[in-house]
Design an enzyme around this catalytic site. Structure first.
Site, PDB file in Angstrom:
ATOM      1  N   ASN A 143       0.674  -1.189  -0.109  1.00  0.00           N
ATOM      2  CA  ASN A 143       0.077   0.016   0.182  1.00  0.00           C
ATOM      3  C   ASN A 143       0.893   1.090  -0.055  1.00  0.00           C
ATOM      4  O   ASN A 143       1.455   1.690   0.907  1.00  0.00           O
ATOM      5  CB  ASN A 143      -0.911   0.096   1.243  1.00  0.00           C
ATOM      6  N   TRP A 144       1.001   1.833  -1.171  1.00  0.00           N
ATOM      7  CA  TRP A 144       1.956   3.098  -1.359  1.00  0.00           C
ATOM      8  C   TRP A 144       1.306   4.305  -0.670  1.00  0.00           C
ATOM      9  O   TRP A 144       2.017   5.207  -0.711  1.00  0.00           O
ATOM     10  CB  TRP A 144       2.218   3.386  -2.642  1.00  0.00           C
ATOM     11  N   LYS A 145       0.020   4.166  -0.188  1.00  0.00           N
ATOM     12  CA  LYS A 145      -0.753   5.363   0.330  1.00  0.00           C
ATOM     13  C   LYS A 145      -0.264   6.626  -0.655  1.00  0.00           C
ATOM     14  O   LYS A 145      -0.326   6.570  -1.967  1.00  0.00           O
ATOM     15  CB  LYS A 145       0.145   5.613   1.589  1.00  0.00           C
ATOM     16  N   GLY A 183       2.386   2.368  10.800  1.00  0.00           N
ATOM     17  CA  GLY A 183       3.130   3.852  10.948  1.00  0.00           C
ATOM     18  C   GLY A 183       3.636   4.183  12.166  1.00  0.00           C
ATOM     19  O   GLY A 183       4.496   5.340  12.034  1.00  0.00           O
ATOM     20  N   SER A 228       2.728  -2.873  10.119  1.00  0.00           N
ATOM     21  CA  SER A 228       4.386  -2.806  10.180  1.00  0.00           C
ATOM     22  C   SER A 228       4.931  -4.169   9.793  1.00  0.00           C
ATOM     23  O   SER A 228       5.772  -4.382  10.321  1.00  0.00           O
ATOM     24  CB  SER A 228       4.420  -2.099  11.366  1.00  0.00           C
ATOM     25  N   GLY A 267       2.821  -1.203   4.051  1.00  0.00           N
ATOM     26  CA  GLY A 267       3.143  -0.079   4.119  1.00  0.00           C
ATOM     27  C   GLY A 267       4.592   0.463   3.473  1.00  0.00           C
ATOM     28  O   GLY A 267       4.812   0.396   2.585  1.00  0.00           O
ATOM     29  N   GLY A 268       5.262   0.963   4.515  1.00  0.00           N
ATOM     30  CA  GLY A 268       6.308   1.776   4.158  1.00  0.00           C
ATOM     31  C   GLY A 268       7.407   0.746   3.603  1.00  0.00           C
ATOM     32  O   GLY A 268       8.270   1.303   2.667  1.00  0.00           O
TER      33      GLY A 268
END
Length: 254
Positions: free
Chosen positions: A13-15, A176, A216, A237-238
């Site tokens: 998920n690149w947001k 996050g 995470s 995510g990140g």
């Protein structure tokens, strides 16, 4: 044996990250190292970059997904994107009800349900996000929160629609923040989700559902998390913004 019969899905998920040029550059790097994956590999990019991303991953094992989908086919919904629009780019997966959508943009269990059904009606697999915040975990009401989200989010689903749905457990307190649920904590909730699905639909139906962990997960903890009996993948995510780290997670799914 049940886990071996479920599809493992690693979804990034690149947001709200990467412009068009950066998208192409990162995907070129990823497609050069992520090859012959033993699992489904998805990258859910900002809507404005979907066309660019689809072109960049052609011929690779990576698929492009969306981060949202509206329930209406068209209409006065400024800033939204419909399932039909996503279909026109060949999109087959969409994240629905991410905690950030719930927190910042008024997403509710009802709208999660409406968006998910719109996806399913158009051949798009919804990745439905559920999870508790820190206060709810500290009050020991995690299962109550999850039950409410699952029952409302999947209201009106048929068993066939459930089979074409992915559930992502994302403890809000671990998104996050650098905090991560232990493998045992993640497994406990994912197992409970499967139990709930068995009660709402049928035990055999529940055995077939892919359940991801989305709090995470990174290159360091992916292998342990993915070894759990009821964790069938990750919503990343990140770490999905770093080609080497994301590849390490994909490799951990073998």
């Amino acid at each position: 044996m049940d886990k071996q019969n479920r599809q493992v899905v690693i979804a990034g998920n690149w947001k709200m990250n990467k412009n068009a040029a950066e998208t192409t550059a990162l995907l070129n790097e990823m497609t050069s190292i992520i090859k012959d994956a033993d699992c489904k590999v998805l990258l859910c990019v900002p809507a404005i970059n979907i066309s660019t991303a689809v072109e960049a991953v052609k011929g690779s094992c990576i698929e492009i997904g969306a981060q949202n989908c509206h329930w209406a086919t068209n209409g006065a919904f400024t800033g939204e994107i419909s399932a039909d629009m996503l279909k026109s780019f060949g999109i087959k997966y969409a994240i629905i009800g991410h905690s950030e959508r719930r927190q910042y943009f008024g997403e509710t269990d009802k709208t999660v349900n409406m968006r998910s059904l719109a996806c399913l009606e158009n051949g798009i697999t919804p990745i439905i996000c559920v999870g508790e915040n820190l206060e709810e975990r500290e009050k020991d009401i995690t299962k109550d929160v999850i039950k409410t989200q699952i029952e409302a989010g999947l209201a009106g689903f048929t068993s066939e629609q459930l089979h074409n749905t992915i559930i992502a457990y994302e403890p809000v307190w671990a998104i996050g923040t650098g905090k991560t649920a232990t493998a045992e904590q993640a497994e406990e909730v994912c197992a409970y989700i499967r139990q709930l699905l068995g009660e709402i639909f049928c035990p055999n139906c529940a055995k077939k559902v892919t359940i991801q962990y989305g709090g995470s997960m990174n290159a360091s903890n992916a292998k342990e998390l993915l070894s759990m009996p009821n964790i069938d993948g990750g919503l990343i995510g990140g770490a999905s913004l770093k080609a080497v780290d994301f590849n390490t997670i994909v490799e951990s799914a073998k």
